[in-house]
Every structure is written in structure tokens, then in C-alpha cells.
Design a protein around this motif. Sequence first.
Motif, PDB file in Angstrom:
ATOM      1  N   LEU A   8       0.774  -1.184  -0.086  1.00  0.00           N
ATOM      2  CA  LEU A   8      -0.033   0.086  -0.035  1.00  0.00           C
ATOM      3  C   LEU A   8       0.951   1.265  -0.013  1.00  0.00           C
ATOM      4  CD1 LEU A   8      -2.953   1.165   0.133  1.00  0.00           C
ATOM      5  CD2 LEU A   8      -2.755   1.163   2.702  1.00  0.00           C
ATOM      6  N   GLY A   9       1.882   1.263   0.725  1.00  0.00           N
ATOM      7  CA  GLY A   9       2.712   2.367   0.779  1.00  0.00           C
ATOM      8  C   GLY A   9       3.280   2.460  -0.424  1.00  0.00           C
ATOM      9  N   MET A  10       3.899   1.693  -1.163  1.00  0.00           N
ATOM     10  CA  MET A  10       4.661   1.516  -2.504  1.00  0.00           C
ATOM     11  C   MET A  10       3.644   2.261  -3.454  1.00  0.00           C
ATOM     12  SD  MET A  10       6.095  -1.463  -4.903  1.00  0.00           S
ATOM     13  CE  MET A  10       4.426  -2.203  -5.258  1.00  0.00           C
ATOM     14  N   LYS A  11       2.376   2.045  -3.358  1.00  0.00           N
ATOM     15  CA  LYS A  11       1.505   2.230  -4.394  1.00  0.00           C
ATOM     16  C   LYS A  11       1.196   3.787  -4.061  1.00  0.00           C
ATOM     17  CE  LYS A  11      -1.145  -1.936  -5.428  1.00  0.00           C
ATOM     18  NZ  LYS A  11      -0.836  -1.711  -6.735  1.00  0.00           N
ATOM     19  N   TRP A  12       1.075   4.204  -2.845  1.00  0.00           N
ATOM     20  CA  TRP A  12       0.829   5.762  -2.536  1.00  0.00           C
ATOM     21  C   TRP A  12       2.176   6.163  -3.326  1.00  0.00           C
ATOM     22  CZ3 TRP A  12      -1.143   5.202   2.989  1.00  0.00           C
ATOM     23  CH2 TRP A  12      -2.437   4.980   3.042  1.00  0.00           C
ATOM     24  N   ALA A  13       3.301   5.751  -2.911  1.00  0.00           N
ATOM     25  CA  ALA A  13       4.421   6.570  -3.359  1.00  0.00           C
ATOM     26  C   ALA A  13       4.624   6.764  -4.734  1.00  0.00           C
ATOM     27  CB  ALA A  13       5.907   5.758  -2.847  1.00  0.00           C
ATOM     28  N   GLU A  14       4.186   5.676  -5.530  1.00  0.00           N
ATOM     29  CA  GLU A  14       4.141   5.850  -7.228  1.00  0.00           C
ATOM     30  C   GLU A  14       2.982   6.805  -7.507  1.00  0.00           C
ATOM     31  OE1 GLU A  14       3.238   1.906  -8.166  1.00  0.00           O
ATOM     32  OE2 GLU A  14       5.330   0.908  -7.977  1.00  0.00           O
ATOM     33  N   LYS A  15       1.946   6.615  -6.679  1.00  0.00           N
ATOM     34  CA  LYS A  15       0.847   7.715  -7.061  1.00  0.00           C
ATOM     35  C   LYS A  15       1.477   9.254  -6.916  1.00  0.00           C
ATOM     36  CE  LYS A  15      -3.792   9.087  -5.669  1.00  0.00           C
ATOM     37  NZ  LYS A  15      -4.878   8.656  -4.902  1.00  0.00           N
ATOM     38  N   TYR A  16       1.980   9.397  -5.846  1.00  0.00           N
ATOM     39  CA  TYR A  16       2.464  10.793  -5.773  1.00  0.00           C
ATOM     40  C   TYR A  16       3.938  10.996  -6.357  1.00  0.00           C
ATOM     41  CZ  TYR A  16      -1.703  10.835  -2.842  1.00  0.00           C
ATOM     42  OH  TYR A  16      -3.119  10.747  -2.625  1.00  0.00           O
ATOM     43  N   GLY A  17       4.475  10.469  -7.301  1.00  0.00           N
ATOM     44  CA  GLY A  17       5.357  10.949  -8.011  1.00  0.00           C
ATOM     45  C   GLY A  17       6.982  10.650  -7.291  1.00  0.00           C
ATOM     46  N   GLU A  18       6.928   9.662  -6.476  1.00  0.00           N
ATOM     47  CA  GLU A  18       8.330   9.326  -5.808  1.00  0.00           C
ATOM     48  C   GLU A  18       9.142   8.579  -6.869  1.00  0.00           C
ATOM     49  OE1 GLU A  18       9.960  10.301  -3.104  1.00  0.00           O
ATOM     50  OE2 GLU A  18       8.322  11.503  -2.938  1.00  0.00           O
ATOM     51  N   LYS A  19      10.620   8.627  -6.775  1.00  0.00           N
ATOM     52  CA  LYS A  19      11.388   7.650  -7.569  1.00  0.00           C
ATOM     53  C   LYS A  19      11.138   6.220  -7.621  1.00  0.00           C
ATOM     54  CE  LYS A  19      15.125  11.383  -7.748  1.00  0.00           C
ATOM     55  NZ  LYS A  19      16.379  11.490  -7.220  1.00  0.00           N
ATOM     56  N   ALA A  20      11.620   5.569  -8.567  1.00  0.00           N
ATOM     57  CA  ALA A  20      11.175   4.340  -8.779  1.00  0.00           C
ATOM     58  C   ALA A  20      12.133   3.452  -7.567  1.00  0.00           C
ATOM     59  CB  ALA A  20      11.684   3.708 -10.037  1.00  0.00           C
ATOM     60  N   GLU A  21      13.343   3.826  -7.162  1.00  0.00           N
ATOM     61  CA  GLU A  21      14.117   3.187  -6.271  1.00  0.00           C
ATOM     62  C   GLU A  21      13.540   3.481  -4.960  1.00  0.00           C
ATOM     63  OE1 GLU A  21      16.806   6.563  -7.434  1.00  0.00           O
ATOM     64  OE2 GLU A  21      15.550   5.072  -8.571  1.00  0.00           O
ATOM     65  N   VAL A  22      12.956   4.434  -4.416  1.00  0.00           N
ATOM     66  CA  VAL A  22      12.248   4.629  -3.415  1.00  0.00           C
ATOM     67  C   VAL A  22      11.076   3.822  -3.357  1.00  0.00           C
ATOM     68  CG1 VAL A  22      10.999   6.478  -1.863  1.00  0.00           C
ATOM     69  CG2 VAL A  22      12.918   7.330  -3.171  1.00  0.00           C
ATOM     70  N   CYS A  23      10.156   3.867  -4.573  1.00  0.00           N
ATOM     71  CA  CYS A  23       9.081   3.019  -4.346  1.00  0.00           C
ATOM     72  C   CYS A  23       9.339   1.446  -4.131  1.00  0.00           C
ATOM     73  CB  CYS A  23       8.331   3.215  -5.672  1.00  0.00           C
ATOM     74  SG  CYS A  23       7.726   4.863  -5.992  1.00  0.00           S
ATOM     75  N   ASN A  24      10.564   1.023  -4.747  1.00  0.00           N
ATOM     76  CA  ASN A  24      10.666  -0.440  -4.634  1.00  0.00           C
ATOM     77  C   ASN A  24      11.404  -0.599  -3.324  1.00  0.00           C
ATOM     78  OD1 ASN A  24      13.261  -2.530  -4.998  1.00  0.00           O
ATOM     79  ND2 ASN A  24      11.362  -2.986  -6.112  1.00  0.00           N
ATOM     80  N   ALA A  25      12.039   0.420  -2.465  1.00  0.00           N
ATOM     81  CA  ALA A  25      12.462   0.047  -1.316  1.00  0.00           C
ATOM     82  C   ALA A  25      11.284   0.129  -0.302  1.00  0.00           C
ATOM     83  CB  ALA A  25      13.358   1.161  -0.803  1.00  0.00           C
TER      84      ALA A  25
END
Length: 513
Positions: free
Chosen positions: A378-395
Amino acid sequence: MDLTSILIGGIGGLVVGAGLTILLSNLLLGNRKKAIIAEAEKEAEVIKKDKIIQAKEKFSSLKEEHEKLINERNKKQQQIEDKLNKREENIKQRHEEIKRQEKSLKDKTQEVENQLTGLKKRMSEVDKAHQKNIQMLESVSGLSKDEAIKQLVESLKDEAKTEAMSFIQDSMEEAKLTASKEAKKIVLQTIQRVATEHAVENSVSVFNIDSDEIKGRVIGREGRNIRALEAATGVEIIVDDTPEAIILSCFDPVRREIARLSLHQLVSDGRIHPARIEEVVRKTQKNIEEEIIETGKRTCIDLGIHGLHPELTRMVGRMKYRSSYGQNLLQHSREVANLCAIMASEMGLNPKVAKRAGLLHDIGKVPDNEPELPHAILGMKWAEKYGEKAEVCNAIGAHHDEIEMTSLFSPIIQVCDAISGARPGARREVVESYIKRLKDLEELALSYDGVLKAYAIQAGRELRVLVESEKVSDAQADTLSFDISQRIQNEMTYPGQVKVTLIREKRAINYAK
């Protein structure tokens, strides 16, 4: 003589006198003119002589200056002629020297040509001798030149492969030892450089009052005030025999804090009735929301994280009112962010990206509603939705192994999360209930037919189930894993989620006698 005659005689005398006077004045004026003219002629002569003298002096000075200029020009011309003559002599000398060098070079060239001719003769003699030696070796060994080269190359290849394999093996062993040592060093340095704070999770808050009389006003006529407060806040308010205290019970710390602040304002104001309660609760909710946003902004400023989406900033602020096993989620996330930055710097990675991922890794634990997804996903999906970098979302998504790690930041976040949660004093839970929960998990899995062993790992977040391949097929394994997860969900109480991993393997064992 009459009067007329006398008058005429007098007038005539006057006329004669006037004429004499005019004649005398004319004579005097003429003499004066002559004197002035003579004087002017003298002055003119003097001025003429002076001018002639000045002209002669100026002519002589101009003549001297002209002669001086001519002499200087002649001198410079003479110097230029001397320089030209000297340069001409130098050119002649260089020309003669170049001629001598050309002659010497021709002699050396001829000598080198003679040496080359002799060397070519020697090379031809050496080639002939080499050919004779090759023919002799071929006749002795019974192999041609190409066959001998091929055999030599093959032997060199085998030798090189053997040495390369040995070198690779040694390098791998050394790398394993070095990597383990360096990893331990980095982890220890990271833990030592971060100061930690302790937090305690509570599910109840105690609201202190001055006297027990206020309890009756809080309850209201036939309990209408307390019912209105519970309905507006969603918190259970316990008014018992505890002296000068009202207990607020709720698992949601945000609602519990809203109820505490609202009750404080109502008691301070003295006006306690249902309409006033609803008004105060609405204002308190608005103030809490503003405080959440301010907390998120202040946290980002303290950690040096910029450009975070406002919605993610709000989620960071909400972590202040969320705890896990007694550890405040915001303090845990700040600690993980600092740990990640230090570890990333030790490994030569970007510490800002690591700190950002560390702060956001648990934002999935503070949703506005109750989603079915794991908090990491869920946190990864929110990070992707709000424009975070790919490495941040994967972490964020991979820190509990829900997805595959694709960057070096992901294992750093996972390790730092474990360090922050596992350090002494970070989390607390009653040991007996903790052990009992783990045993209940394992016993629940062991109650199924075909289950060989069961292990509760990761503090009860995952249940590993080993089944017998003879009794449970691949199709039955999927069904059994689903049944166990549903039973855990329906029968047990636990924080977060429990991952059920069922392992089925076929082993063929024989003995050589």
C-alpha cells in the motif's frame, strides 16, 4: 567819432585778435604733430630692431633643433644598418652550418643504408637457418608446424582455465570473508551513530479532573452528554470509581487524542451539552488535522527532505499517532531514515534518496480507511501515485519481501527497519502473550493433516508450513495455505498481517552399501 565808429573799430580789433590767436594755435599744433610723428618713428625703429633680433634668435633655435633631429635620424639609421649587417653575417654562418649538417647527414644515411643491407643479408641467413631448424624439428617430432601450434594453444588454454578457476575461487572466498566483515562493520557503525528514543504504546488515556463533581456533568442527564461525546469521537469513555480521573479507551490514538482535547476544552469552558460537544469535537478535529500537517512538514525539514507531496507529508504527520509494539511509528521512521542515510553513505550511495525511502517505508500503516493490501504494498502504491522515484517505491514495497528488490536501497531499508525494531527497548510486548501467540500460530498449522512442521518467524508476521509431499499434492497445497490464512484471520488477534508460506518438496533418498 560817433558810437558806431567806435563799435566798428572795437569789433575789428576783436576779429584781428581772434585771427592771431587761431594762427598761433595752428603753429603750435603743427609743431606738436611733428614731435609726435618723430617720436612714433623712433619707437617703430626700436620695435623693428627688436623683431629682427627675435626672428634671428628663433631661426637659430629652429636650425639647431632641425640639425639635432637630422643627427638623431642618421644615428638610428646607422644602428639599423649595423643590425642588418650583423643579421646578414649570422644568416651566412647558419647557412654554412646547415650545409655541414646536410653533408654529415648524407654520410650517416649512407652508413645506415650499408648497415641495413648487411642486416637484410643476416636476416635472410637467419630465416634459412630457422627453416632448417623447423624441418629438423618436424622430422624428429613427426608433427607439422600447424599441428604443433595447435597442440601448444590447447595446452595453454587448459592451463589458463585451471589458473582462472583457482583465481576465481580464491577471489570469491576472499570476497565472502571481506563482505561479511565489512557488512558487520557498517551495521555496527550505523547503530552507534544514531541516538534512539523510547516510546510506549497505550490504548487508553487518563483524563485528570479537579473533583468528582465534574464526572456528573460529563455524564449529563440520563447519560446524554457521555453518549454524545462517545458518538462524536468514537472513543469509549469510562467513568468509574477511580478518584479524579476519567478513562478514554480506543485503539485509534488520533480519535483518543481528539476526545481528550475536546473533554479538556469542555471541562474548562463549563458548558457541557450535546450541541456544544459536537461543535468542540469538530473544532478539535480540524486543529488535530492542522497539527498533523505541521508535524509532517517539521519532520521533513528536520531530516532535510524536500519536494515531498502534500499528501505524503500529511501521512508522515499521521504517524505521530500510530504505534507498533510500543514503538511510536514517527520516531521509528525518523530513526530508520537516519540509519539509512548513514549506511548509504558508508556504501557510496546517495544518502538523500535512502533517507527519503526510510522515512516513507511505513506510510502504508496510516491509511484513512482499512485496506486489504499489506502496508508495504500500500505504501509503495501511494509513493508511485504521488511521484516518488522508482528506487524509493521499490524500497518501500520490498522491505518485508512482498516484492522483488531491484535496487541497493531496498536491502538497506529492510536492514535498518530490522535494526530499529530489534534494538533493546524499541518495542515491548508482554512476553507471555507474545510467546503464546507464536505457539498458537504453529499449533493452528500443525492441526491440519499432512503438515510436518510449522515455524512462526519475523515476530509472528510470517508462518512457514512444511508439508509431506506424499500426503499433500500441489493443488492441495494452495488450498491448505488459503485455509490456514482464513482460520488465522477469523480466530486470532494480531497486529498487521500474517504471511502464510507453505513449502512442499519431493526428496528421493537412497543408500549405497
